[in-house]
Motif scaffolding. Structure first.
Motif: not given
Length: 175
Positions: A34-38, A43-47, A146-147
Motif C-alpha cells: 500500500y504505497p502513497s497515491f496522490g 501504509v508505513v507501519g503496523v502496531q 493499482r494496488v
C-alpha cells in the motif's frame, strides 16, 4: 450504499489456488502493498499486529506516511473464501471526513486460478459526503486498481515458488 457512503470495488484473477491467494493477500504486512497515491498516504507501519491476521476480533493499527493512523478490526474470516474488516479511529484529515470504513475481500476458485474481489466503503461524516465521494472517485478507486495487481503479482510469485519447491511454505510474516 447509503447516501453518506462512498465506495469502490476491484476485481482480478490470480493464477494460484484460493488458499495461496488468501494467505498472501491477507498475511503479507500492509507496507509491502500500500504505497502513497496522490493525496493518499502510504501504509508505513503496523502496531499491535497479532501473529496471524485471520481471526474475527483481531485488531491492529496501521501507521500512515502523513503521520495519521487507522484501526482495522476483523469482522469475518473464512480461509480461502472471504475476509472482512472495519476501519475506525481514523486520525488527521480522514478522521474529520469519515466515521469509518468497511473492506471486504472474496476469493472464488476459477479452475486453477482465483477471482479476487476487493470492496471498500467509506462512511462519511454528516455534511462531508460530497467530499468523500469525490476523493473515492478521483483517487481511491484508481488507487485500488493499482494496488490489486501488485498483490496478484506477489500471489503468483509465491505460487510459482511453491510449484518449484512444494516443501516451501509461504510465511509472509517471517519476511
Amino acid at each position: 450504499m447509503e447516501a453518506h457512503s462512498a465506495g469502490s470495488s476491484v476485481y482480478g484473477l490470480a493464477r494460484a489456488h484460493t488458499g495461496i491467494s488468501w494467505d498472501v493477500a491477507l498475511q503479507t504486512p500492509p507496507p509491502a502493498f500500500y504505497p502513497s497515491f496522490g493525496p493518499l498516504p502510504a501504509v508505513v507501519g503496523v502496531q499491535n499486529q497479532p501473529n496471524t491476521w485471520d481471526r474475527v476480533g483481531y485488531s491492529r493499527t496501521l501507521l500512515l506516511s502523513d503521520g495519521s493512523s487507522v484501526v482495522e478490526t476483523i469482522t469475518d474470516s473464512e480461509r480461502g473464501a472471504s475476509f472482512g474488516y472495519d476501519l475506525t479511529d481514523f486520525t488527521k484529515l480522514f478522521g474529520n471526513l469519515v466515521s469509518g470504513a468497511r473492506a471486504e475481500w472474496t476469493f472464488v476458485s476459477e479452475r486453477s486460478a482465483t477471482l479476487i474481489t476487493w470492496s471498500y466503503v467509506f462512511h462519511a461524516r454528516p455534511g462531508r459526503g460530497w467530499l468523500v465521494r469525490a476523493i473515492v472517485a478521483l483517487f481511491w478507486a484508481r488507487y485500488m486498481r493499482r494496488v490489486l495487481p501488485r498483490i496478484i503479482a506477489e500471489i503468483e510469485a509465491v505460487n510459482a515458488r511453491s510449484a518449484h519447491d512444494p516443501a516451501e511454505r509461504h510465511d509472509p510474516l517471517a519476511s
